[in-house]
Every structure is written in C-alpha cells, then in structure tokens.
Design a protein around this motif. Structure first.
Motif, PDB file in Angstrom:
ATOM      1  N   LEU A 115      21.418  -4.841   4.681  1.00 39.40           N
ATOM      2  CA  LEU A 115      20.083  -5.119   5.218  1.00 39.40           C
ATOM      3  C   LEU A 115      20.122  -6.526   5.808  1.00 39.40           C
ATOM      4  CD1 LEU A 115      17.121  -4.442   5.680  1.00 39.40           C
ATOM      5  CD2 LEU A 115      16.625  -5.227   3.354  1.00 39.40           C
ATOM      6  N   ASN A 116      20.099  -6.597   7.147  1.00 36.50           N
ATOM      7  CA  ASN A 116      20.202  -7.879   7.854  1.00 36.50           C
ATOM      8  C   ASN A 116      18.965  -8.066   8.732  1.00 36.50           C
ATOM      9  OD1 ASN A 116      20.830 -10.174   9.266  1.00 36.50           O
ATOM     10  ND2 ASN A 116      22.842  -9.478   9.956  1.00 36.50           N
ATOM     11  N   LEU A 117      18.041  -8.902   8.251  1.00 38.82           N
ATOM     12  CA  LEU A 117      16.823  -9.220   8.990  1.00 38.82           C
ATOM     13  C   LEU A 117      16.758 -10.714   9.299  1.00 38.82           C
ATOM     14  CD1 LEU A 117      14.281  -7.011   7.000  1.00 38.82           C
ATOM     15  CD2 LEU A 117      15.387  -6.484   9.181  1.00 38.82           C
ATOM     16  N   SER A 118      17.901 -11.315   9.522  1.00 38.34           N
ATOM     17  CA  SER A 118      17.963 -12.739   9.832  1.00 38.34           C
ATOM     18  C   SER A 118      17.265 -13.042  11.149  1.00 38.34           C
ATOM     19  CB  SER A 118      19.431 -13.185   9.901  1.00 38.34           C
ATOM     20  OG  SER A 118      19.528 -14.526  10.298  1.00 38.34           O
ATOM     21  N   ASN A 119      16.472 -14.117  11.153  1.00 42.61           N
ATOM     22  CA  ASN A 119      15.795 -14.580  12.367  1.00 42.61           C
ATOM     23  C   ASN A 119      14.956 -13.471  13.011  1.00 42.61           C
ATOM     24  OD1 ASN A 119      15.100 -16.531  14.208  1.00 42.61           O
ATOM     25  ND2 ASN A 119      16.922 -16.275  15.472  1.00 42.61           N
ATOM     26  N   ALA A 120      14.231 -12.733  12.153  1.00 39.18           N
ATOM     27  CA  ALA A 120      13.435 -11.595  12.626  1.00 39.18           C
ATOM     28  C   ALA A 120      11.945 -11.907  12.682  1.00 39.18           C
ATOM     29  CB  ALA A 120      13.685 -10.389  11.721  1.00 39.18           C
ATOM     30  N   ASN A 121      11.587 -13.173  12.527  1.00 37.04           N
ATOM     31  CA  ASN A 121      10.182 -13.582  12.631  1.00 37.04           C
ATOM     32  C   ASN A 121       9.316 -12.950  11.539  1.00 37.04           C
ATOM     33  OD1 ASN A 121       8.193 -15.163  13.874  1.00 37.04           O
ATOM     34  ND2 ASN A 121       7.505 -13.462  15.160  1.00 37.04           N
ATOM     35  N   LEU A 122       9.888 -12.792  10.357  1.00 35.22           N
ATOM     36  CA  LEU A 122       9.158 -12.213   9.239  1.00 35.22           C
ATOM     37  C   LEU A 122       8.333 -13.284   8.536  1.00 35.22           C
ATOM     38  CD1 LEU A 122      11.954  -9.988   7.645  1.00 35.22           C
ATOM     39  CD2 LEU A 122      10.315  -9.384   9.439  1.00 35.22           C
ATOM     40  N   LYS A 123       7.143 -12.900   8.108  1.00 34.51           N
ATOM     41  CA  LYS A 123       6.288 -13.814   7.368  1.00 34.51           C
ATOM     42  C   LYS A 123       5.581 -13.044   6.265  1.00 34.51           C
ATOM     43  CE  LYS A 123       3.054 -17.632   8.032  1.00 34.51           C
ATOM     44  NZ  LYS A 123       2.288 -18.438   9.007  1.00 34.51           N
ATOM     45  N   GLY A 124       5.819 -13.477   5.034  1.00 37.34           N
ATOM     46  CA  GLY A 124       5.245 -12.798   3.891  1.00 37.34           C
ATOM     47  C   GLY A 124       6.023 -13.139   2.639  1.00 37.34           C
ATOM     48  N   THR A 125       5.869 -12.330   1.596  1.00 39.70           N
ATOM     49  CA  THR A 125       6.559 -12.569   0.319  1.00 39.70           C
ATOM     50  C   THR A 125       7.473 -11.400  -0.001  1.00 39.70           C
ATOM     51  OG1 THR A 125       4.939 -11.476  -1.105  1.00 39.70           O
ATOM     52  CG2 THR A 125       4.461 -13.758  -0.440  1.00 39.70           C
ATOM     53  N   LEU A 126       8.228 -11.563  -1.077  1.00 41.97           N
ATOM     54  CA  LEU A 126       9.092 -10.494  -1.578  1.00 41.97           C
ATOM     55  C   LEU A 126       8.474  -9.800  -2.786  1.00 41.97           C
ATOM     56  CD1 LEU A 126      12.617 -12.240  -1.403  1.00 41.97           C
ATOM     57  CD2 LEU A 126      11.488 -10.830   0.322  1.00 41.97           C
ATOM     58  N   ASP A 127       7.218 -10.106  -3.061  1.00 40.79           N
ATOM     59  CA  ASP A 127       6.597  -9.584  -4.282  1.00 40.79           C
ATOM     60  C   ASP A 127       6.575  -8.060  -4.318  1.00 40.79           C
ATOM     61  OD1 ASP A 127       6.202 -12.211  -4.901  1.00 40.79           O
ATOM     62  OD2 ASP A 127       4.059 -12.241  -4.387  1.00 40.79           O
ATOM     63  N   GLU A 128       6.393  -7.393  -3.188  1.00 46.98           N
ATOM     64  CA  GLU A 128       6.267  -5.938  -3.144  1.00 46.98           C
ATOM     65  C   GLU A 128       7.552  -5.241  -2.702  1.00 46.98           C
ATOM     66  OE1 GLU A 128       3.674  -4.335  -4.274  1.00 46.98           O
ATOM     67  OE2 GLU A 128       2.713  -6.251  -4.758  1.00 46.98           O
ATOM     68  N   LEU A 129       8.637  -5.983  -2.643  1.00 50.12           N
ATOM     69  CA  LEU A 129       9.917  -5.360  -2.309  1.00 50.12           C
ATOM     70  C   LEU A 129      10.601  -4.920  -3.601  1.00 50.12           C
ATOM     71  CD1 LEU A 129      12.063  -4.561  -0.253  1.00 50.12           C
ATOM     72  CD2 LEU A 129      12.979  -6.894  -0.391  1.00 50.12           C
ATOM     73  N   SER A 130      10.781  -3.614  -3.734  1.00 48.63           N
ATOM     74  CA  SER A 130      11.359  -3.047  -4.950  1.00 48.63           C
ATOM     75  C   SER A 130      12.884  -3.118  -4.871  1.00 48.63           C
ATOM     76  CB  SER A 130      10.895  -1.599  -5.125  1.00 48.63           C
ATOM     77  OG  SER A 130      11.507  -1.005  -6.243  1.00 48.63           O
ATOM     78  N   PHE A 131      13.464  -4.166  -5.438  1.00 45.90           N
ATOM     79  CA  PHE A 131      14.916  -4.338  -5.397  1.00 45.90           C
ATOM     80  C   PHE A 131      15.639  -3.208  -6.126  1.00 45.90           C
ATOM     81  CE2 PHE A 131      13.317  -8.630  -4.667  1.00 45.90           C
ATOM     82  CZ  PHE A 131      14.085  -9.021  -3.589  1.00 45.90           C
ATOM     83  N   SER A 132      14.989  -2.624  -7.132  1.00 43.53           N
ATOM     84  CA  SER A 132      15.640  -1.557  -7.904  1.00 43.53           C
ATOM     85  C   SER A 132      15.851  -0.292  -7.078  1.00 43.53           C
ATOM     86  CB  SER A 132      14.796  -1.224  -9.142  1.00 43.53           C
ATOM     87  OG  SER A 132      13.507  -0.770  -8.756  1.00 43.53           O
ATOM     88  N   SER A 133      15.208  -0.208  -5.915  1.00 44.35           N
ATOM     89  CA  SER A 133      15.361   0.955  -5.047  1.00 44.35           C
ATOM     90  C   SER A 133      16.625   0.907  -4.210  1.00 44.35           C
ATOM     91  CB  SER A 133      14.137   1.080  -4.113  1.00 44.35           C
ATOM     92  OG  SER A 133      12.945   1.232  -4.849  1.00 44.35           O
TER      93      SER A 133
END
Length: 874
Positions: A115-133
């Motif tokens: 998963l490579n989203l480098s320099n993708a202009n993302l703004k937000g948190t990782l709170d809702e990203l389920s790493f266990s998935s």
C-alpha cells in the motif's frame, strides 16, 4: 451475547442480502460486491466475495470515508461496481477488484501486500484504519501527506511488515511500543513529524532485521536506548534534529554494519565513546550541535572508511589527535566552534582527498603547517577566530580554493600572490590580522569573488589601482588599512554589490557619481547596494545627488570626512535606509525637508557640521527614529513641538542656537544637560535648564495678552526709531563703509599674522591621535568656553590642548574674537604665564595648544593642604 466471527458475519450477510432480503445489518460494501440480487455460486468460488477480499476492501473504504474531501479525488478509483451493472458482467466484475485501486498491489491470492500512498495529498487520521484487516501487508508507505493524530498501537497487527514509512506528516504523541513486535521490519521511517515529548522506545531494539531507522526532526526527548546496540544489521541511523539528551551509549559500538550515523542537533552530553572505533564500515559520522565534552578519541583515526566527520559546535577540548591523519578517504572534516587547543597537526596534510577543512572558532595556536600545501583537492579552508600566527606559505596561493577564511588570528606577512589561481575563489576573508603590503595581482584580477573581507590589517596601496572589476561581488570591506588615493568609478561596474565599506583609510577626492548612477549602462548598476560605509577618510566635495538612486540601501555612513555644501534632497529617496551618519563634515545650509520621507530610519547623526536654519518639522514624521544627534551645528529658532509624538530614545541638540521650551517627550525628559547645553535660551523640566515661564504660550513663548500690547506699541515705537535711523544713516554712511572695509582687511591681516609651530595637517592628525579624538580619558579640566586635554605627542613631549566648545569659521565676529585672543597670546612673554605653543582652526575641531604643567594650576595646588605646604608661603 454471542459476537459472530468475521466468517459467520459474512454468511449471514450473504444469506440475507444476496437474496434481496434487506436487514438492519445491511452493509453497502457487501451490497456493492454481491449486488442487490442473488449472488451466483460460481462467483463465490472465484474469490471475489471471499472473507479476505471483503475485509480488506471494506476496511479501506471505511477509512477513505473519514478522510477530508481533498483526499477523495486522489482515491477516486477506490470504488466498486455492482455485479449486474452493464451487459458484460464478467468484465465489470474484473474491474471492481480493489487490487486495481490507486496505490494498491496484491499478491497471487488477491490479498493486499503493498500500500503506497506517498505524496497523495491525504489529510486525516489513522483512527478508523483497521490494521488487522491486512495480515499479508509487507509494504506500507503513507509519507509526505497531512495525516495527523497518533500512530495507533494496532500497527502491531501488521506482523509481516518489512517497510513502514510515515515520515513527513503531522503525527503526534508517542511512538507505540507495539512497533517492537514487527520483527520482520527492515525499514522504519517516522521522521519529520511532531512526536515531541516522546522517547525512543526500548522495544525498537527487538527489530533484529532493521537496516534503516529514521526518527529525525521530531522533538524526541530522553536518552538513546542502549538496546539500539542490538540492531546488528543496521546500516543507516538518523536521529538528528531532536531533543535527545544524556550520554551516547557505548553499546552503539556494536553496530558493526553501520554505514551512516547522524546524531547531530540534539542535547547529548558526555564524551564520544571510544567504542566507536569498532564502526569500521562507517562512512558518515555527524555529531555536531550537541554538548559533547572531553577530547576527541584518537581511536577515531581507525575509521578508514570515513568520508565525512563533523563534530562542530560542541564543548570538545584538548588537541586535535594526529591519528586523524590516517583517515585516507576523508573528504570533509568539521571541528569548528569547540575549545580545541594546541597546534594543527602536521598529519592533516596526509588527507589527500580532503575537500573541506573547517577548524574555526577554537583556541588553536602556532603556525599553519606547511603540509597543508599537499592537500591538492582542498577547496574550503576555514581557520578563523583562533590564535594562529606566522606567515602563510606561498604554496597556499597555488591551491584552488573556493572559500578561504583566515580572519581574526595573528597572521602577518604578505598575502599569497596566486591566491585566486584557476579563478575559483569566491570568498576570501583575512580581516583582523597583521598582514601588510600591497594587494596581490591574483586578487586584483579575481573576477569570481563574491565576498572580500580584508579590513583591520596594514595593507596599503592606491585604492584606485589595487582592485579590479568584480561582476559577482556582493560584499567588500577594506576598512582600517592604509589605502590611499581616490575612489575609482569602476566600483559602479559591480552590479551585484550589496555592501561597500572603505572606512578609516587615507582616501581622498570626491565620491564618484558612478556609485549612484543607475542610468548609464556602460558603468553598470549598483541597484542592489545595501551598505555604503566610507567614514573616517578625507573625502571632500559634495555628496553626489545620484546617491539617492541607491534605493535598496539600509546603511550610509559618510562621517568624519571633509564633505561640504548642502545635504542633497535626493537622500529622501532612500526609503529602506535604517542608519544615516553624516557627522563630522562641513555640510552647511538647512536639513532638506525630504528627509522626513525616510520612514524606516532609526539612527540619524548630523552632528559637528555647519547646518543652519530651523529644525524642519518634517523630521518629526520619522516614526521609527530612535536616536537623533544634531549637536554642534548652527540650528536656530524653536524646537518643533511635534517631537512629542515621536518615540525617540535619545536626543542630542547641544551647541546650537536654539531657544524656547523643550518638547515634553521621554527623550527630552531623560536627556542630560550635556545633550542640551550650548544653546541660546532653552527652558524646561530638565536639571540644568531654567523652568519655562507660565506666561509662555504653547508655540512660541508669547502670551496672547502680550501680543495685543506689542501690536499697539511697536508701530509707534517703530516710527520713532525709523526716524532716528534715517538721520544716522545719512551722516554715517561713509564712515560705515570705511570701517567695514578696514574690518575685512584687518581680518585678512590677522589670518596672515596667525602663527603656529605645527607642521599643518600632520600635527593636527597627531593631536587627534594623541587624545584619541578627544576621549574623556585624556580630559584634565573644563572651562566656560572649552575643555582641556592632555596629549603626549612623543615620549617626554606633553602638551595641554584646549578644545573650544563651538567655533564657527563662517561667523566673522566669533572668528575675529578667536584670532584676537591668539594674537595676544603670541605677544605675551612672562615667566608666570603658561607658554602658548600653537593653535588650529578646523571644520571639526578648533583648539589652542599650551605647554603642559605637570602639577596643574595654582588653584589646584592651594586647594590641597599637602601640596600647598610644599610652597612654604607665609
């Protein structure tokens, strides 16, 4: 309550939703995958709706929904087509796979492993990203975005992760200790975030596979954990630009595979561990800008693979170890800004590949070793601010320097002749030494120069011939040398010049108009000039009005010259100027009102000139002015009340012809009597001044009632006086003309009869030097009209110099009185009267010179009982 597993939940969803039965557990992601109708068994078998695929896609879309809208355009491919949307359902089903989404790569089983989203202009948190998935994820790069919040501890679920890069975001909080369970991790980049207040967790020492660790620019605190010494595979370690403290753990010497170590810009203390000698593969060692102390370990000389070593800006002491001469591959050695002492080891000359050697700001002494001439690749040599002495080897001049800085030492002798060999020298600084002799031809023709600082030496030569045209020159300081001659117009051909300083030499002539002329293309432009410092020379004539074209100038100092005529009104165009000093010249006439346009001016000194007229009210428009000195001029009239609106910190108006009340402002209230004395009749609430009369009006000191009286009285009185004057003029016109003619001849005769044993200008300069320009340390007495100074002209030859407080040579009455006193003194011969030696009338100083009496005046002796007893008088 029974919580269904992911697989159980999937079958419930499939059995309800794929049959078209809507439930309260309706999931739009599953709906998008399965479609609103019955899901075919063959598509279940094909893997598009297996539990892994559903979990990964659902987790990503759920996270996308929490990101700010600016992120959605980049992730526009993150969507799923319904199965029955279109005539070719097989083709549409192939397109819906999340493996084709932006930034995602899947393995052969259809699971996300990159998963490579480098320099993708993302703004937000990782709170809702389920790493266990993402149990199969190997590579995760979210760098160079605007992600914020904490790094979730669930990061520990990525058990197969080898590459993790969260650098250049806005993450805060602590580094989660769960990172320590990612035992397959080879690259960990958390640099350039806001993890301030956090320390480096000990658990990072468990990452035995780690090769690259970057934690720089975070504000990390605490000490470096000794557990980092367990990372035997580590090759790159970047800890710089944090707030790490404490000593460097010696266990770091176990990092035998380390190639680059950056620990600079922290608050590390203690000594450099000798265990670093085991880092035999190390190519870069940066530990500058810490608080390391002690000596440089001689064991560092064993690091034969080292290319760069920078230990500057610490508290290192002792001598430079000679063992550093064994670093045969070294290209950069920075040891400046420490307290190193002793001499520069000769072994430094063995570093044949050295390009950059910087040893400035230490306590090094002795000569520069001749072995430095062997450093044929050396381009940057900084030895400034030490106690080095001796001469510079002539072979140094044959080296191809780009920067050579030898200033603030005790070097002597001539400058090397071929100092600009190859035309590569850009910065040359030797100021604050004892170099003497002419400017070498190599420097005169060095067109590559950008900065030349040679002030504070004993260099000599004709300034119009010693220097050439420098098209790249930005800064030059030739002050405090022995240059003579006139300023050449070729300086106008240095278009990039920002600062031109030639103070305290023996330069004569006028200021060339080319310095300010921006219209003649053949002589170039000085439109970038910010500083013009020519004080303390013998420049004469007027200031060329073209100086007003230097619109970028911030500092202009032409003080202590012999410049005359009026101050040009074009100086009002210098809108960026902060400092203007025209003192100790012979300027006359009024201050131009255009000076009120200098809105950024903070310091203005016009003292010791012949300026006259009233103080222009426009000066009060200088809202940033802090220090104003207009003393020792001929200003007259009242002080403008507008001064009360200014924020002046200091004011000196002494020795003018001003009268009336002083303004009620802080600068005037805090002024000393010395800064106000010598005027006609000032009044105000300052010690030494008389209080102003209560009858004085706000502006010019006359009461309204008095105005009415004088309006009626003066016409009558004027008529009477006019009648008398007319009669006197008729009977006295011839006599007045004759007396006027005789007075003028007498003045000329008295000037011719004025005598002195001085040898003109030379003696004047010797008196100025002997009294240090009438410094208070030489003051031995004060009188009503002058101050007396002690001047030792040569050993045993001491005179007393009476400096007159104010002397205006343009005022015939004052001049006649002064010369009459001199003539009387030359004719007096008495054993009880001190001997008159000579006098001087100068634009800056007028003084009388007497024989010096060691024991002072008779009044001084009689006031002391012990001294008076020696006289044995009855």
């Amino acid at each position: 309550m029974i919580i269904p597993t992911a697989k159980t939940r999937f079958h419930v969803l499939r059995s309800q939703e794929c049959k078209g039965e809507m439930s309260r557990d309706y999931d739009p992601v599953v709906h998008a995958i399965c479609g609103p109708n019955k899901y075919p068994d063959e598509q279940i078998k094909s893997g598009f709706c297996d539990i892994g695929t559903l979990s990964e896609a659902q987790a990503l879309l759920k996270w996308k929904a929490t990101l700010q809208t600016q992120s959605h355009s980049v992730l526009s491919s993150w969507t799923l087509y319904p199965v029955n949307a279109g005539h070719n359902s097989t083709q549409r089903a192939a397109k819906m796979s999340h493996c084709s989404w932006f930034g995602i790569s899947c393995d052969h089983a259809g699971s996300i492993h990159r998963l490579n989203l480098s320099n993708a202009n993302l703004k937000g948190t990782l709170d809702e990203l389920s790493f266990s998935s993402f149990p199969h994820l190997v590579y995760l790069d979210l760098s160079i975005n605007e992600l914020f919040g904490i790094i979730p501890s669930q990061i520990g679920y990525l058990s197969k992760l080898k590459y993790l890069d969260f650098s250049t975001n806005q993450f805060s909080g602590k580094i989660p200790t769960e990172i320590g369970v990612l035992t397959h991790l080879e690259t960990l980049h958390l640099a350039e975030n806001q993890l301030n207040g956090s320390s480096i967790p000990n658990e990072i020492g468990q990452l035995k596979s780690l090769i690259d660790l970057a934690l720089y620019s975070n504000g990390l605190e605490g000490s470096i954990p000794a557990s980092l010494g367990n990372l035997s595979n580590l090759a790159w370690l970047y800890l710089y630009n944090n707030s790490l403290s404490g000593s460097i753990p010696p266990e770091m010497g176990n990092l035998s595979g380390l190639l680059e170590l950056y620990m600079d810009t922290n608050s590390l203390t203690g000594q450099i561990p000798t265990a670093f000698a085991k880092l035999r593969k190390l190519t870069v060692l940066y530990m500058f800008k810490n608080q390391l102390s002690g000596s440089i370990p001689q064991e560092l000389g064993n690091l034969e693979s080292l290319f760069h070593m920078s230990l500057h800006s610490n508290n290192l002491s002792g001598s430079i170890p000679a063992s550093l001469g064994g670093l045969k591959n070294l290209k950069l050695l920075h040891l400046y800004h420490n307290t190193l002492s002793g001499s520069i080891p000769t072994e430094i000359g063995n570093l044949k590949d050295l390009v950059d050697l910087e040893l400035s700001q230490n306590k090094l002494s002795g000569p520069v070793p001749d072995s430095l001439k062997n450093l044929s690749n050396l381009q940057f040599l900084y030895l400034r601010e030490n106690n080095l002495s001796g001469t510079i080897h002539e072979r140094i001049g044959f080296m191809r320097f780009i920067h050579l800085q030898l200033d603030s030492n005790h070097f002597t002798g001539h400058l090397p002749h071929n100092i600009c060999l190859g035309g590569s020298l850009e910065r040359f600084s030797v100021h604050g030494n004892n170099f003497f002799g002419p400017i070498p031809n190599g420097l005169r023709n060095c067109t590559s120069l950008t900065r030349l600082l040679i002030q504070g030496n004993k260099l000599s030569g004709n300034i119009s011939e010693s220097f050439g045209v420098y098209p790249k020159l930005e800064y030059i300081d030739l002050s405090q040398n022995k240059f003579y001659g006139e300023i050449s117009s070729i300086w106008g051909m240095c278009p990039k010049l920002h600062s031109l300083k030639m103070a305290e030499n023996h330069i004569t002539g006028s200021i060339p108009v080319e310095l300010g002329n921006l219209t003649h293309l053949e002589i170039g432009k000085l439109s970038l000039l910010e500083e013009l410092i020519l004080n303390g020379n013998q420049l004469s004539g007027a200031i060329p009005p073209e100086i007003g074209s230097l619109t970028e100038i911030t500092s202009l100092d032409l003080s202590s010259n012999m410049l005359s005529k009026s101050i040009p009104a074009t100086l009002g165009n210098l809108s960026k100027i902060h400092y203007l000093n025209l003192s100790n010249n012979q300027f006359s006439q009024e201050i131009p009102p255009q000076s009120g346009k200098l809105s950024l001016l903070t310091d203005l000194d016009l003292s010791h000139n012949f300026l006259s007229g009233e103080i222009p009210s426009e000066i009060c428009d200088l809202e940033n002015l802090q220090n104003l000195n207009i003393s020792h001029n001929n200003f007259s009239g009242f002080i403008p009340r507008e001064f009360e609106k200014m924020n002046l910190l200091s004011i000196d108006i002494s020795y003018n012809e001003l009268h009336g009340p002083i303004p009620n402002s802080t600068a005037f209230r805090n002024a000393t009597i010395e800064e106000l004395q010598g005027n006609k009749d000032l009044c105000g609430n300052v010690r030494g001044l008389r209080p102003c009369s209560t009858l004085l009006p706000a502006k010019h000191g006359l009461h309204n009632g008095l105005k009415i009286f004088f309006t009626a009285f003066f016409p009558l009185l004027g008529a009477l006086v006019l009648s008398v004057v007319v009669i006197c003029v008729i009977f006295s016109s011839r006599r007045v003309k004759r007396d006027s003619h005789d007075q003028e001849n007498a003045m000329q005769n008295e000037e011719i009869l004025s005598i002195s044993t001085f040898k003109g200008k030379k003696m004047y300069e010797e008196i100025i030097a002997a009294t240090k320009n009438f410094d208070a340390s030489h003051l031995i007495g004060k009188g009503g009209h002058g101050s007396v100074y002690k001047a030792e002209m040569s050993p045993g030859n001491i005179v007393a110099v009476k400096k007159i407080h104010s002397m205006y040579t343009s005022d015939i009455a004052h001049q006649k009185e002064f010369l009459s006193e001199i003539r009387a003194l030359t004719e007096i011969r008495h054993r009880n009267i001190v001997k008159f030696v000579g006098f001087c009338v100068h634009s800056q100083h007028s003084f009388l010179v007497y024989e010096y009496l060691e024991r002072g005046s008779l009044a001084t002796i009689l006031s002391n009982e012990a001294e008076a007893a020696v006289l044995d008088w009855e």
